[in-house]
Design a protein around this motif. Structure first.
Motif, mmCIF file in Angstrom:
data_model
loop_
_atom_site.group_PDB
_atom_site.id
_atom_site.type_symbol
_atom_site.label_atom_id
_atom_site.label_comp_id
_atom_site.label_asym_id
_atom_site.label_seq_id
_atom_site.Cartn_x
_atom_site.Cartn_y
_atom_site.Cartn_z
ATOM 1 N N ASN A 191 -1.994 13.162 -13.770
ATOM 2 C CA ASN A 191 -2.729 11.960 -14.176
ATOM 3 C C ASN A 191 -3.607 11.542 -13.000
ATOM 4 O OD1 ASN A 191 -3.710 9.561 -15.165
ATOM 5 N ND2 ASN A 191 -1.717 8.693 -15.687
ATOM 6 N N PHE A 192 -4.675 12.299 -12.792
ATOM 7 C CA PHE A 192 -5.502 12.097 -11.609
ATOM 8 C C PHE A 192 -6.270 10.770 -11.620
ATOM 9 C CE2 PHE A 192 -5.198 16.837 -11.802
ATOM 10 C CZ PHE A 192 -4.381 16.969 -10.698
ATOM 11 N N PRO A 193 -6.764 10.295 -12.758
ATOM 12 C CA PRO A 193 -7.423 8.978 -12.736
ATOM 13 C C PRO A 193 -6.488 7.860 -12.264
ATOM 14 C CG PRO A 193 -8.040 10.182 -14.706
ATOM 15 C CD PRO A 193 -6.946 10.970 -14.066
ATOM 16 N N ALA A 194 -5.234 7.880 -12.728
ATOM 17 C CA ALA A 194 -4.279 6.854 -12.292
ATOM 18 C C ALA A 194 -3.981 7.000 -10.808
ATOM 19 C CB ALA A 194 -2.990 6.947 -13.110
ATOM 20 N N ALA A 195 -3.853 8.241 -10.337
ATOM 21 C CA ALA A 195 -3.606 8.473 -8.907
ATOM 22 C C ALA A 195 -4.770 7.937 -8.080
ATOM 23 C CB ALA A 195 -3.412 9.964 -8.646
ATOM 24 N N LEU A 196 -5.985 8.211 -8.533
ATOM 25 C CA LEU A 196 -7.163 7.760 -7.795
ATOM 26 C C LEU A 196 -7.232 6.235 -7.754
ATOM 27 C CD1 LEU A 196 -9.639 8.865 -6.328
ATOM 28 C CD2 LEU A 196 -10.874 8.805 -8.512
ATOM 29 N N SER B 83 0.823 -1.213 0.000
ATOM 30 C CA SER B 83 0.000 0.000 0.000
ATOM 31 C C SER B 83 0.856 1.262 0.000
ATOM 32 C CB SER B 83 -0.954 -0.007 1.196
ATOM 33 O OG SER B 83 -0.236 -0.078 2.415
ATOM 34 N N ILE B 84 2.041 1.194 0.610
ATOM 35 C CA ILE B 84 2.906 2.381 0.650
ATOM 36 C C ILE B 84 3.417 2.717 -0.749
ATOM 37 C CG2 ILE B 84 5.087 3.305 1.522
ATOM 38 C CD1 ILE B 84 4.583 1.710 4.095
ATOM 39 N N ALA B 85 3.868 1.707 -1.478
ATOM 40 C CA ALA B 85 4.331 1.954 -2.843
ATOM 41 C C ALA B 85 3.188 2.448 -3.724
ATOM 42 C CB ALA B 85 4.954 0.685 -3.425
ATOM 43 N N LEU B 86 1.987 1.924 -3.518
ATOM 44 C CA LEU B 86 0.826 2.411 -4.269
ATOM 45 C C LEU B 86 0.557 3.878 -3.971
ATOM 46 C CD1 LEU B 86 -1.505 -0.678 -3.840
ATOM 47 C CD2 LEU B 86 -0.882 0.332 -6.048
ATOM 48 N N ARG B 87 0.605 4.230 -2.709
ATOM 49 C CA ARG B 87 0.379 5.629 -2.338
ATOM 50 C C ARG B 87 1.461 6.529 -2.935
ATOM 51 N NH1 ARG B 87 3.659 9.306 0.978
ATOM 52 N NH2 ARG B 87 2.370 11.179 0.976
ATOM 53 N N ASN B 88 2.722 6.065 -2.870
ATOM 54 C CA ASN B 88 3.810 6.873 -3.421
ATOM 55 C C ASN B 88 3.665 7.058 -4.927
ATOM 56 O OD1 ASN B 88 5.051 7.291 -0.958
ATOM 57 N ND2 ASN B 88 6.452 5.574 -1.166
ATOM 58 N N ARG B 89 3.278 5.991 -5.617
ATOM 59 C CA ARG B 89 3.084 6.122 -7.066
ATOM 60 C C ARG B 89 1.930 7.067 -7.360
ATOM 61 N NH1 ARG B 89 2.168 0.944 -10.964
ATOM 62 N NH2 ARG B 89 0.103 0.976 -9.985
ATOM 63 N N ALA B 90 0.897 7.021 -6.532
ATOM 64 C CA ALA B 90 -0.240 7.933 -6.724
ATOM 65 C C ALA B 90 0.191 9.387 -6.605
ATOM 66 C CB ALA B 90 -1.332 7.621 -5.702
ATOM 67 N N VAL B 91 1.091 9.679 -5.670
ATOM 68 C CA VAL B 91 1.574 11.057 -5.503
ATOM 69 C C VAL B 91 2.259 11.538 -6.780
ATOM 70 C CG1 VAL B 91 3.226 12.504 -4.241
ATOM 71 C CG2 VAL B 91 1.770 10.895 -2.995
ATOM 72 N N VAL B 92 3.047 10.649 -7.403
ATOM 73 C CA VAL B 92 3.720 11.016 -8.652
ATOM 74 C C VAL B 92 2.704 11.182 -9.774
ATOM 75 C CG1 VAL B 92 5.348 10.241 -10.413
ATOM 76 C CG2 VAL B 92 5.919 10.012 -7.992
ATOM 77 N N HIS B 93 1.742 10.254 -9.870
ATOM 78 C CA HIS B 93 0.686 10.401 -10.889
ATOM 79 C C HIS B 93 -0.019 11.758 -10.730
ATOM 80 C CE1 HIS B 93 0.879 6.620 -12.910
ATOM 81 N NE2 HIS B 93 0.513 5.876 -11.884
#
Length: 301
Positions: free
Chosen positions: A146-151, A131-141
């Protein structure tokens, strides 16, 4: 009592094995210090000592030591050294998923978003449920708009960890960017409930409240964030802008001056420009108020 010679010989062999605490415990102490993230300087020394052992440590252990030393360098603001250590960790262990995640954080802090995204992708190939890596990738998105990918990443992060306050807070920010302010506020409320002592949760929710026009509630959240961390320039900056939007120019100016005092050099130019604009508005307001008095005095004369 006379100790038999045979017993003395046995003790001479066994005691160094069980009674040599310095030899047996020193490596454990070094590893504990190497992973003690509350003491970056101690981390750097301990991890360096482990790395210096060379082939006496396994390749996997050396990769771990490089990773933790990289984390310590990042904590001290030495991003170049952090990047070099994470590179070494990954060179030694190309399947070290968390090291890719850590290197992604360094790339993001250096402003290299494509490199950060590549590292988070690598981390998630190795750790698809992290979940941490997912959250970190979302911050970059989100930073790349790229808000849909972040969401999508943040939805998965909170699905995997329903108590991940930071992920809810970040998702609230993404909803706000998409102008879905009701969903943003709902996530902000969850994040504050989960982490009531984390000032970032209040700051993020306050930004949503401010955009909803709920300035009094936003100011209350900014106040809470500042009480929890009075040295964070961003909170004063955000509260100052909310004061400005409410028309309280004096309070806005005071907060922005405080933000300028606390913030990094690259933040000060922007703040000085806003402060000058406020001072022009304040002076104009004073002049406008004084005109009727001047006119009345002239008529009386």
């Amino acid at each position: 009592m006379v100790v038999p010679a045979r017993l003395l010989l046995i003790l001479a062999v066994i005691l160094p094995m069980i009674g040599g605490p310095a030899m047996a415990q020193a490596p454990d102490r070094l590893w504990a210090d190497c992973q003690a993230e509350d003491n970056p300087e101690g981390q750097i020394r301990a991890c360096g000592a482990i790395i210096a052992r060379g082939a006496r440590e396994t390749v996997a252990n050396r990769a771990i030591a490089f990773r933790f030393r990289g984390i310590a360098h990042r904590a001290r603001g030495n991003l170049g050294a952090a990047l070099a250590d994470h590179n070494q960790a990954i060179r030694l262990n190309p399947d070290y998923g968390v090291a890719y995640n850590d290197r992604g954080v360094v790339h993001r802090n250096l402003g290299n978003l494509p490199a950060a995204l590549a590292d988070y992708n690598a981390a998630l190939r190795l750790m698809p449920r992290d979940s941490i890596a997912l959250r970190n990738r979302a911050v970059v998105h989100a930073a790349m708009r790229n808000f849909p990918a972040a969401l999508a990443d943040l939805n998965e992060a909170v699905r995997l960890n329903s108590r991940y306050a930071t992920a809810y807070s970040e998702r609230g920010g993404v909803h706000r960017s998409l102008r879905n302010l009701d969903a943003a506020l709902a996530d902000g409320n969850i994040s504050v409930e989960l982490a009531p002592s984390d000032p970032d949760m209040y700051n993020e929710r306050a930004l949503t409240l401010s955009e909803r026009g709920e300035h009094a509630a936003a100011l209350a959240d900014f106040d809470a964030a500042i009480r929890l961390d009075p040295g964070q320039a961003t909170y004063y900056h955000n509260r100052g802008l909310t004061h400005r939007d409410r028309g309280d120019l004096a309070a806005a100016r005071a907060d922005l001056i405080r933000a300028s005092d606390l913030g990094p050099a690259d933040m000060r130019a922007e703040l000085r420009a806003i402060i000058r604009q406020l001072e022009v508005q304040m002076n104009a307001a004073v002049s406008t108020k004084s005109r009727p008095q001047v006119a009345q005095a002239a008529q009386a004369a």
